[in-house]
Write an enzyme that holds these catalytic residues in place. Sequence first.
Site, mmCIF file in Angstrom:
data_model
loop_
_atom_site.group_PDB
_atom_site.id
_atom_site.type_symbol
_atom_site.label_atom_id
_atom_site.label_comp_id
_atom_site.label_asym_id
_atom_site.label_seq_id
_atom_site.Cartn_x
_atom_site.Cartn_y
_atom_site.Cartn_z
ATOM 1 N N PHE A 180 0.798 -1.188 0.081
ATOM 2 C CA PHE A 180 0.066 0.005 0.015
ATOM 3 C C PHE A 180 0.986 1.216 0.214
ATOM 4 C CE2 PHE A 180 -2.507 3.390 2.101
ATOM 5 C CZ PHE A 180 -3.511 3.578 1.378
ATOM 6 N N GLU A 214 -1.905 3.551 -16.170
ATOM 7 C CA GLU A 214 -1.990 4.144 -14.795
ATOM 8 C C GLU A 214 -0.935 4.227 -13.824
ATOM 9 O OE1 GLU A 214 -6.828 4.594 -14.411
ATOM 10 O OE2 GLU A 214 -5.526 4.007 -12.452
ATOM 11 N N ARG A 264 -9.388 2.549 -23.106
ATOM 12 C CA ARG A 264 -10.542 3.098 -23.839
ATOM 13 C C ARG A 264 -9.963 4.642 -23.873
ATOM 14 N NH1 ARG A 264 -11.701 3.096 -18.266
ATOM 15 N NH2 ARG A 264 -11.220 4.791 -17.200
#
Length: 449
Positions: A202, A275, A292
């Site tokens: 994380f 990303e 997309r």
Amino acid sequence: MFRKILIANRGEIALRVIDACKELGIATVAVYSEADRNALHVRFADEAVCIGPPRSSESYLNIPQVISAAEITNVDAIHPGYGFLSENANFAEVCEASHITFIGPSPDLLRMMGEKDQARREMAAAGVPVVPGSQGIVADEAAALAEAARIKYPVILKASAGGGGRGMRVVRAEEELPAAFATARNEAQQAFGIPDLYLEKFIERPRHIEFQVLGDKHGHVMHLGERECSIQRRHQKLIEESPSTAVNAKLRAELGARVVTALEQVGYTSAGTVEFLMDEDGSIYFIEMNARIQVEHPVTEMVTGVDLIKSQIRLATGERLNDVVGKLVLHGHAIECRINAEDPETFIPSAGHITVFRTPGGPGIRVDTAAHADAVIPPYYDSLVAKLIAYGDTRGEAIVRMRRALEMFVVEGIKTSIPLQRKIITDPDFIAGRLDTHFLDRFATSRTG
Ligand code: MV4
């Protein structure tokens, strides 16, 4: 070149695709739900077909209805826009089977990128830095405990079929893991019909940075620089910009080259976004790929001069990247503010009748919208009513232009995020480029939204 394209979407992106088609001399077919009878995409397309009731599950997501509309109107291709059917591999497959070109990546690529742990593996194998994490799926609690111990806490459990923030659970210590694993698995099964989970280290307070890419059908991929999208709330972005203040020319060139190599290896075609999360030390890691066109594509268009929608269409016909884009030069800075129909304090959606709609203009300002005075914003779809894009030679100039444009953007009849955007754009941390994904926490005055 295609003769006629059906646009399987609504709102500003449907108009944006119509713009591109008009410039390319391609006829357009709009599809619309009963709630969108009077929408501008219906008015400005050459033909329009009603595909069902207001609820998107019965209209914009209804594959047989969309395909029937395409067959009745005899189109060559379908542009899916973003959201709705844009990353649906089954839909892309049905298009192919019906001899209609799906303007997007192949069904296989959509499937690969839809399985987040597989996308991670492919990118890592091709030399893109990925967040330290599990080798694929963690099959059971014991495997999750073992992998988490190796990665070290805090870790995050993610649904392999998830993405965009759905089905994630942060685990800060070993004793929390069993319960978190059970809930995350349940949620993943409920939300996606697939319970598979994977684990990542994380990263606290990351920046969200993403690379825009284009690929042709001859094995060539290029990147068009990055966007910074850290200003978001509950995974809804509010402001995006290009370039990122955290990315220098060296990082852009090195990471960009790795992204291009990786996507050439998997045979990526059409537009896509890769990303990354950047941690507080400036280390940057791949998290997922969106196969997309995205809402925030205009900021990349402004700094590259490339029309991404026209590029998608031309690449779908088999044109070469070299002919469609050629050599890329990045210039200036662009910022996008999303204007949503929502209460700026509580973020509660505010559908209804727009009475006044006065859009700004002038040097360096672009507004992408399907809204207008006397339009009705239906409650069934997402709350985006306009994208306000400011461009300048420098980030400072883009900010000044955005500020005066926000002052002169008047929307009455519904609540919008304009007042919140005005606060952000004048905030010292924003102006200094001190951004991370927790930036908006300071602005959320109410927790009820
Ligand atoms: C993370 C993370 C921290 N560490 N992964 C949220 C959306 C989805 N695309 C990935 N997300 C995150 N993944 C690791 N290993 C934090 C987030 C995250 C986030 C990411 C980008 C933008 C906003 C965010 C808000 C909360 C959490």
